[in-house]
Design an enzyme around this catalytic site. Sequence first.
Site, PDB file in Angstrom:
ATOM      1  N   HIS A   1      48.454  36.563  31.401  1.00  0.00           N
ATOM      2  CA  HIS A   1      49.620  35.775  31.763  1.00  0.00           C
ATOM      3  C   HIS A   1      49.680  34.532  30.870  1.00  0.00           C
ATOM      4  CE1 HIS A   1      46.580  33.993  34.717  1.00  0.00           C
ATOM      5  NE2 HIS A   1      46.911  32.991  33.947  1.00  0.00           N
TER       6      HIS A   1
HETATM    7  P1  TYD Z   1      45.846  35.864  39.317  1.00  0.00           P
HETATM    8  O1  TYD Z   1      46.613  34.767  38.679  1.00  0.00           O
HETATM    9  O2  TYD Z   1      46.519  37.212  39.388  1.00  0.00           O
HETATM   10  O3  TYD Z   1      44.458  36.043  38.595  1.00  0.00           O
HETATM   11  P2  TYD Z   1      44.200  36.193  37.022  1.00  0.00           P
HETATM   12  O4  TYD Z   1      43.559  34.927  36.586  1.00  0.00           O
HETATM   13  O5  TYD Z   1      43.299  37.362  36.828  1.00  0.00           O
HETATM   14  O6  TYD Z   1      45.556  36.377  36.394  1.00  0.00           O
HETATM   15  O7  TYD Z   1      45.441  35.381  40.770  1.00  0.00           O
HETATM   16  C1  TYD Z   1      45.026  36.285  41.745  1.00  0.00           C
HETATM   17  C2  TYD Z   1      45.562  35.840  43.086  1.00  0.00           C
HETATM   18  O8  TYD Z   1      45.016  34.582  43.456  1.00  0.00           O
HETATM   19  C3  TYD Z   1      47.069  35.690  43.098  1.00  0.00           C
HETATM   20  O9  TYD Z   1      47.535  36.239  44.317  1.00  0.00           O
HETATM   21  C4  TYD Z   1      47.303  34.199  43.108  1.00  0.00           C
HETATM   22  C5  TYD Z   1      46.046  33.665  43.765  1.00  0.00           C
HETATM   23  N1  TYD Z   1      45.660  32.333  43.279  1.00  0.00           N
HETATM   24  C6  TYD Z   1      45.804  31.237  44.100  1.00  0.00           C
HETATM   25  O10 TYD Z   1      46.268  31.347  45.247  1.00  0.00           O
HETATM   26  N2  TYD Z   1      45.423  30.002  43.634  1.00  0.00           N
HETATM   27  C7  TYD Z   1      44.917  29.841  42.393  1.00  0.00           C
HETATM   28  O11 TYD Z   1      44.579  28.696  41.998  1.00  0.00           O
HETATM   29  C8  TYD Z   1      44.804  30.986  41.526  1.00  0.00           C
HETATM   30  C9  TYD Z   1      44.274  30.853  40.125  1.00  0.00           C
HETATM   31  C10 TYD Z   1      45.184  32.210  42.020  1.00  0.00           C
END
Ligand code: TYD
Length: 138
Positions: A52
Amino acid sequence: MDRTKPQIIELPKIFDPRGNLTFVESGNQVPFDIRRVYWIYDVPGGEKRGSHAHFKGIELIVAASGSFDVILSDGHDTLSFSLNRSYRGLYVPAGYWRTLDNFSSGSVCMVLTSTPYSEDDYVRDFDEYLKLKADNEI
Ligand code: TYD
């Protein structure tokens, strides 16, 4: 430092026979106010995380334990960084597409960021990212 460019930041390392120590202070070792810290762990072999980009969020990514790779793209060029030291952080300005992979067993990816969590700050589709880049909107 050039805040517009991804780069490795060497953090202080206090050597100690009892175990080493590293620290960061908002706006000191990292050139932004730290508003949130999260960490990724228990990553099964072969899995990827991330994939992302952020509109506003600036990050320092640290391999607090073990190792993994961070692949950054600005839509044209790709940069790859192997993180494997607890006293080294990868500074990632806003607007880069970033993917984390090649996690070693037991590794911990700690991310210090400049923004509270908001899904509005994410671009999670690479084609959309390329379009936003082309339109200078990220
Ligand atoms: P995601 O952004 O998909 O992880 P990655 O870093 O692998 O892209 O995050 C996974 C899940 O966690 C998503 O549902 C959002 C949640 N999340 C939070 O609630 N707070 C946070 O600070 C972060 C980083 C993720």
